[in-house]
Design a protein around this motif. Sequence first.
Motif, short mmCIF file in Angstrom:
data_model
loop_
_atom_site.label_atom_id
_atom_site.label_comp_id
_atom_site.label_asym_id
_atom_site.label_seq_id
_atom_site.Cartn_x
_atom_site.Cartn_y
_atom_site.Cartn_z
N THR A 1 -35.32 48.80 40.09
CA THR A 1 -34.09 48.10 40.47
C THR A 1 -34.09 47.80 41.96
N GLU A 2 -33.51 46.68 42.32
CA GLU A 2 -33.33 46.27 43.71
C GLU A 2 -31.86 45.98 43.92
N GLN A 3 -31.31 46.50 45.01
CA GLN A 3 -29.89 46.33 45.29
C GLN A 3 -29.72 45.34 46.42
N CYS A 4 -28.99 44.23 46.17
CA CYS A 4 -28.65 43.24 47.19
C CYS A 4 -27.13 43.19 47.30
N LEU B 1 -25.08 42.96 44.19
CA LEU B 1 -25.90 42.35 43.15
C LEU B 1 -27.06 43.27 42.78
N LEU B 2 -27.13 43.65 41.52
CA LEU B 2 -28.21 44.49 41.02
C LEU B 2 -29.28 43.61 40.38
N LEU B 3 -30.51 43.73 40.87
CA LEU B 3 -31.63 42.97 40.34
C LEU B 3 -32.67 43.93 39.77
N ILE B 4 -33.40 43.46 38.78
CA ILE B 4 -34.47 44.24 38.17
C ILE B 4 -35.80 43.65 38.59
N LEU B 5 -36.64 44.47 39.20
CA LEU B 5 -37.94 44.02 39.69
C LEU B 5 -39.00 44.36 38.65
N VAL B 6 -39.71 43.33 38.16
CA VAL B 6 -40.81 43.51 37.22
C VAL B 6 -42.10 43.18 37.94
N HIS B 7 -42.95 44.18 38.12
CA HIS B 7 -44.21 43.96 38.82
C HIS B 7 -45.16 43.14 37.97
N SER B 8 -46.09 42.49 38.62
CA SER B 8 -47.10 41.71 37.89
C SER B 8 -47.95 42.64 37.05
N PHE B 9 -48.38 42.09 35.92
CA PHE B 9 -49.18 42.91 35.01
C PHE B 9 -50.62 43.00 35.50
N GLY B 10 -51.34 43.91 34.87
CA GLY B 10 -52.74 44.08 35.22
C GLY B 10 -52.96 45.32 36.06
N LEU B 11 -54.21 45.68 36.19
CA LEU B 11 -54.58 46.85 36.97
C LEU B 11 -54.66 46.52 38.45
#
Length: 394
Positions: free
Chosen positions: A221-224, A227-237
Motif C-alpha cells: 500500500t502507498e499513502q498519498c 488517498l490509499l493506493l495499492i502498489l503491484v510490483h512488476s512480475f518476474g525474478l
Amino acid sequence: MGEAVSRFIAIILLLAVTAVSMYCAELIVNNLWDSTAEIHSVLTFVWYSVILVVIVLFLGVLNFGGNRLHILIYTALIALLITSVLVLALPYSMIGRQVSKKIIFVMFGEMAILIPLWLLISQRIYFRFCPPVKTIFITDLPTEDWVVDVVNLFSKRYTIVDTISPKSVEIAEKIQSVPAVVIGSLVNEDKQRILCICAAYNKSVLMRPEYTDIMMTKAQTEQCDDLLLILVHSFGLTRSQRLGKRIFDIVFSALALTVALPIILICALFIFLEDKHSPFYMQERLTMNKRPYHIIKLRTMIPDAESKRGPALAEKDDPRITKVGRILRKMRLDELPQLINVLLGDMSIVGPRPERAFFYEQIQSELPEFEQRLTVKRHYGLCPNLRTLHHVTP
C-alpha cells in the motif's frame, strides 16, 4: 479442540524421537567414536528439546492441514539445523557445561532420518482428529465441475458437499449451514455479495483466483494524503534471483546429465533396435518471450507420427506409440535429454510445461492469461503436472 490435541500429541512424539536419537547417539559416540567423550545426556536433551520445540512452533511445522508433507519436511529440517547450531552456540556460562559437538552431529543425522517419519505419523493423527470440513461450491459455470472433483480427491481439509448458483434464493441459508465456502469464477457483483454474506456469518472462504487476484498477493500500500493506493510490483525474478536460478540450473543439469547419460544411451539403443530409426527427436517449442527453440527428447512414437494427422494431443492408447516408447513414457525417461536444453539455457528445472506455437494459439484464444506462461523459461518435464495440456511428442 481436535487440532490442539493432535498438535500436543505431535510434540510428545517429537520429544520421544529426540530422546531415542539422544540415546542412540550416545551409544554410537561412546562405542564407535570417542569413549572418553563427556555427553551430559540429560542437560543436552533438555536444551535440545526446548529449543527444537520453540523453533518448530515458530516456523509452523505443526501446520499439518495447511501445508503439504514435503513442505513440512523441508521446514522441519531447517528447524533441526537451526536447533543444532543454537545448542552448540549455547555459552558455557548459561548452562555450566560444554555441549558435546560429536553428540549433536550424530543426533542431527539421526533426526534428519526420523523427522519425515514423525511428520507422516503426526499428519495422520491430525486428520484423524480433524476430519475434512464440509463446504459448498458457489459457481455459475458448469465447466467448473472439475473443481469439485479435484478438491474432494486431493484435499484432506475440505469436502464439497453441494454446488449452488450465486443467484439462488437459498444462498444465505446454504452459506450459514457450512463452516467454509469455496467460490469459483464469479462476476464482481456476485463475488462481493457472497463475500459480504460469508463475513456476516463468519465463514471461511476459499477462492479460485483470477489473474488479477494473483497479482495482488504481493501488493503493497502507498499513502498519498487521504488517498490509499495499492502498489503491484512488476512480475518476474530479480537479477540476483535469475542469476541464482541459472547457476542452480547449470549445476543440477550437469550433475544429472553425468548420471543420466548411460541411461539415455541404453534407451536410445533399444529405440534404434526396434525400428532402425533415429532414437532422438527434436521439435520446436516456445520458451521465454516466445523465443523458439528445439527441444531434445527420446523418440517414443513411430517416425513421422504427425505426417497424416498433423499436430494432435496425445491419446491414452495412442497407436503411434512404440512398445519401447510406452515404457519410456511411463517411466518419464524420454524427458532426460531435455537436461541438455537446461544446460544450454533454453529451459529451466522449474517452470511451466513447454508447448508448440500451434497449441499456444488455440489455448490463448480461450484463455488470454495463458500467455503469461511465456514470461518464464519452460521446465524440462521430468515431473508430470496435474491438469496440464500434454501434447504429442513422437
